[in-house]
Design a protein around this motif. Structure first.
Motif, PDB file in Angstrom:
ATOM      1  N   LYS A  65      97.971  12.144  44.539  1.00  0.00           N
ATOM      2  CA  LYS A  65      96.733  12.919  44.397  1.00  0.00           C
ATOM      3  C   LYS A  65      95.600  12.056  43.846  1.00  0.00           C
ATOM      4  O   LYS A  65      94.460  12.149  44.295  1.00  0.00           O
ATOM      5  CB  LYS A  65      96.962  14.122  43.486  1.00  0.00           C
ATOM      6  N   LEU A  66      95.923  11.209  42.860  1.00  0.00           N
ATOM      7  CA  LEU A  66      94.901  10.324  42.299  1.00  0.00           C
ATOM      8  C   LEU A  66      94.437   9.292  43.322  1.00  0.00           C
ATOM      9  O   LEU A  66      93.240   9.007  43.430  1.00  0.00           O
ATOM     10  CB  LEU A  66      95.430   9.629  41.043  1.00  0.00           C
ATOM     11  N   ASP A  67      95.384   8.735  44.084  1.00  0.00           N
ATOM     12  CA  ASP A  67      95.028   7.777  45.137  1.00  0.00           C
ATOM     13  C   ASP A  67      94.089   8.425  46.153  1.00  0.00           C
ATOM     14  O   ASP A  67      93.097   7.820  46.572  1.00  0.00           O
ATOM     15  CB  ASP A  67      96.279   7.258  45.856  1.00  0.00           C
ATOM     16  N   GLU A  68      94.392   9.658  46.548  1.00  0.00           N
ATOM     17  CA  GLU A  68      93.544  10.372  47.509  1.00  0.00           C
ATOM     18  C   GLU A  68      92.161  10.635  46.931  1.00  0.00           C
ATOM     19  O   GLU A  68      91.152  10.537  47.644  1.00  0.00           O
ATOM     20  CB  GLU A  68      94.208  11.684  47.923  1.00  0.00           C
ATOM     21  N   LYS A  69      92.106  10.969  45.646  1.00  0.00           N
ATOM     22  CA  LYS A  69      90.815  11.215  45.003  1.00  0.00           C
ATOM     23  C   LYS A  69      89.969   9.943  44.992  1.00  0.00           C
ATOM     24  O   LYS A  69      88.770   9.976  45.298  1.00  0.00           O
ATOM     25  CB  LYS A  69      91.033  11.726  43.581  1.00  0.00           C
ATOM     26  N   ILE A  70      90.584   8.818  44.670  1.00  0.00           N
ATOM     27  CA  ILE A  70      89.864   7.536  44.672  1.00  0.00           C
ATOM     28  C   ILE A  70      89.378   7.222  46.079  1.00  0.00           C
ATOM     29  O   ILE A  70      88.216   6.845  46.284  1.00  0.00           O
ATOM     30  CB  ILE A  70      90.755   6.414  44.109  1.00  0.00           C
ATOM     31  N   ASN A  98      88.759   9.277  48.578  1.00  0.00           N
ATOM     32  CA  ASN A  98      87.667  10.192  48.950  1.00  0.00           C
ATOM     33  C   ASN A  98      86.369   9.840  48.227  1.00  0.00           C
ATOM     34  O   ASN A  98      85.283   9.951  48.809  1.00  0.00           O
ATOM     35  CB  ASN A  98      88.063  11.645  48.685  1.00  0.00           C
ATOM     36  N   ASN A  99      86.462   9.422  46.970  1.00  0.00           N
ATOM     37  CA  ASN A  99      85.259   9.010  46.233  1.00  0.00           C
ATOM     38  C   ASN A  99      84.632   7.769  46.854  1.00  0.00           C
ATOM     39  O   ASN A  99      83.402   7.677  46.955  1.00  0.00           O
ATOM     40  CB  ASN A  99      85.587   8.760  44.763  1.00  0.00           C
ATOM     41  N   ILE A 100      85.444   6.832  47.273  1.00  0.00           N
ATOM     42  CA  ILE A 100      84.913   5.613  47.908  1.00  0.00           C
ATOM     43  C   ILE A 100      84.272   5.961  49.240  1.00  0.00           C
ATOM     44  O   ILE A 100      83.169   5.487  49.555  1.00  0.00           O
ATOM     45  CB  ILE A 100      86.018   4.554  48.068  1.00  0.00           C
ATOM     46  N   LYS A 101      84.935   6.784  50.052  1.00  0.00           N
ATOM     47  CA  LYS A 101      84.359   7.188  51.342  1.00  0.00           C
ATOM     48  C   LYS A 101      83.034   7.911  51.177  1.00  0.00           C
ATOM     49  O   LYS A 101      82.177   7.839  52.061  1.00  0.00           O
ATOM     50  CB  LYS A 101      85.338   8.095  52.089  1.00  0.00           C
ATOM     51  N   ALA A 102      82.857   8.600  50.060  1.00  0.00           N
ATOM     52  CA  ALA A 102      81.639   9.387  49.832  1.00  0.00           C
ATOM     53  C   ALA A 102      80.462   8.539  49.347  1.00  0.00           C
ATOM     54  O   ALA A 102      79.339   9.039  49.266  1.00  0.00           O
ATOM     55  CB  ALA A 102      81.923  10.493  48.822  1.00  0.00           C
ATOM     56  N   ILE A 103      80.695   7.275  49.040  1.00  0.00           N
ATOM     57  CA  ILE A 103      79.604   6.408  48.569  1.00  0.00           C
ATOM     58  C   ILE A 103      78.580   6.239  49.687  1.00  0.00           C
ATOM     59  O   ILE A 103      78.921   5.862  50.810  1.00  0.00           O
ATOM     60  CB  ILE A 103      80.143   5.030  48.129  1.00  0.00           C
ATOM     61  N   SER A 152      94.847   3.584  53.035  1.00  0.00           N
ATOM     62  CA  SER A 152      93.966   4.562  53.697  1.00  0.00           C
ATOM     63  C   SER A 152      92.558   4.012  53.862  1.00  0.00           C
ATOM     64  O   SER A 152      91.927   4.213  54.896  1.00  0.00           O
ATOM     65  CB  SER A 152      93.920   5.869  52.904  1.00  0.00           C
ATOM     66  N   LEU A 153      92.069   3.324  52.854  1.00  0.00           N
ATOM     67  CA  LEU A 153      90.729   2.745  52.938  1.00  0.00           C
ATOM     68  C   LEU A 153      90.675   1.657  54.003  1.00  0.00           C
ATOM     69  O   LEU A 153      89.731   1.593  54.793  1.00  0.00           O
ATOM     70  CB  LEU A 153      90.300   2.196  51.575  1.00  0.00           C
ATOM     71  N   ILE A 154      91.686   0.816  54.040  1.00  0.00           N
ATOM     72  CA  ILE A 154      91.739  -0.236  55.058  1.00  0.00           C
ATOM     73  C   ILE A 154      91.770   0.384  56.456  1.00  0.00           C
ATOM     74  O   ILE A 154      91.031  -0.040  57.353  1.00  0.00           O
ATOM     75  CB  ILE A 154      92.946  -1.165  54.819  1.00  0.00           C
ATOM     76  N   GLU A 155      92.607   1.389  56.646  1.00  0.00           N
ATOM     77  CA  GLU A 155      92.693   2.060  57.944  1.00  0.00           C
ATOM     78  C   GLU A 155      91.370   2.723  58.325  1.00  0.00           C
ATOM     79  O   GLU A 155      90.950   2.674  59.488  1.00  0.00           O
ATOM     80  CB  GLU A 155      93.824   3.084  57.937  1.00  0.00           C
TER      81      GLU A 155
END
Length: 68
Positions: free
Chosen positions: A8-13, A15-20, A43-46
């Motif tokens: 859950k924390l990984d997903e939150k991080i 999503n926060n990065i994607k929202a920048i 997930s971010l790399i993908e």
């Protein structure tokens, strides 16, 4: 840390990065490839690769760090 809570924390991080604002303003990104004890970057790399961005990760070769 409990795996479910950590996910859950990984997903939150992620999503926060994607929202920048402007996160996709660049053609290339340097990012680490996470291990089990680090924030998951897969997930971010993908996400970046799916948007045709170049992604490089560091690799130590001897005493030198290369980005591949």
């Amino acid at each position: 840390m409990d795996k479910g809570y950590r996910k859950k924390l990984d997903e939150k991080i992620y999503n926060n990065i994607k929202a920048i604002k402007g996160i996709l303003s660049f053609d290339s990104y340097l990012i680490y490839a996470s291990s089990e004890i680090e924030v998951d970057t897969r997930s971010l790399i993908e996400f970046l690769l799916s948007d045709n961005r170049t992604v490089a990760v560091p690799k130590c070769i001897g005493k030198e760090m290369k980005f591949l």
